[in-house]
Design an enzyme around this catalytic site. Structure first.
Site: not given
Length: 328
Positions: A101, A203, A225
């Protein structure tokens, strides 16, 4: 695809995204073919202190097994204790440790991708968690801290030595956050360097990106994601593409809006009407991202105060988009 003792029914997973991948959205994505889902990341410190809000983040949907619970922190003892609590509260099949993160509030505490700057500490954390739980332990990390400190291959080898059962690599550095282009070559280098399963991330916005990243990196699995936001069908379409070589089209707009409404209903059942409608503002916008001329409807979604107001708005939106001319 198998992670430790956990057998998965496919090769496409939903990424954990704080404030996004709640139980409602994860349930919808599992219904549409996500083979593995992860809870939003939870603080092991909050778990140890008995924070009342954190357990809700670990609640799994009925169709969400096997699933992973993602934890974060930087103290090995606290991470081990938090992992045990997360397993007990969620019944998860996998514990995933967030070491990627990039958010400042996470990194500034020494958590998330800050651990990529201290691989010795990261190794102690992995070892502590492995010794604390009876389920497979996976690690999610990035290409590196910045372009001057690309360390994903060495970090992956460390994670394998420490006992990780699988790793997920996001092909961006911490400095990039979510900008620029994901480096799939870096993921390929990681895959060539370790023997445990590697999950590729970064991506993947369309179903066609799934076979592309698998072919380019040699990864065992793909994690999606941002490409899933407002588009849970990306999983079923990618699965079909992998299995048959043919990518089905998106379902009709009316079906997509019905799915958005159902997601809000599921969220309201868990969190309450007020919170679900507040969060609906971003989720509905994502479901409408492919449509033009719906600005007025987006504004009306932001004004919703009761669930009963949602249903006529959804019907009006269907007619505006399908029957035209588009509403402006």
């Amino acid at each position: 695809m198998q992670i430790g003792s956990v057998l998965l029914g496919g090769r496409v997973a939903l990424a954990p995204m704080a404030g996004v991948t709640d139980r409602a959205f994860r349930q919808i994505c599992r219904e549409h073919g996500a083979a593995l889902t992860y809870t939003e990341m939870v603080s092991t410190r909050a778990l140890a202190y008995g924070d009342k809000k954190t357990p809700r983040l670990l609640s799994l949907a009925e169709n969400e097994r096997p699933a992973a619970a993602q934890i974060f922190g930087h103290d090995p003892a606290s991470m081990a204790e938090g992992a045990k609590i997360a397993c007990a509260l969620s019944g998860c099949a996998i514990i995933d440790i967030n070491m990627g993160c990039p958010a400042p509030k996470i990194v500034n505490n020494g958590d998330g991708s800050a651990l990529m700057r201290d691989p010795a500490l990261a190794a102690r954390i992995i070892e502590a968690v492995k010794n604390a739980v009876d389920v497979p332990v996976t690690i999610k990390f990035r290409k590196g801290w910045d372009d001057k400190s690309v360390c994903c291959v060495a970090f992956a080898r460390m994670a394998e030595r420490a006992g990780a059962d699988a790793i997920t690599v996001h092909g961006r550095t911490r400095a990039q956050q979510y900008s620029g282009q994901a480096d799939w070559d870096a993921i390929r280098a990681v895959k060539a360097a370790v023997h445990i399963p590697v999950i590729a991330n970064g991506d993947v916005f369309e179903p066609e990106d799934v076979p592309r990243i698998l072919a380019h990196t040699g990864a065992d699995m793909v994690m999606i994601g941002r490409g899933s936001l407002g588009d849970p069908w990306i999983f079923s379409r990618a699965n079909a593409l992998l299995e048959t070589g043919v990518c089905p089209p998106l379902p009709p707009f009316a079906e997509r809006i019905d799915t958005a409404v159902r997601q809000i209903e599921l969220a309201a059942a868990q969190k309450g009407e007020r919170v679900a409608l507040l969060e609906a503002r971003k989720h509905v916008n994502w479901y409408l991202k492919r449509e033009r001329g719906v600005k007025a409807f987006k504004q009306r979604v932001c004004a919703l105060e009761r669930m009963e107001e949602l249903y006529p708005l959804a019907e009006a939106l269907k007619h505006a988009v399908e029957d035209g001319p588009p509403c402006i």
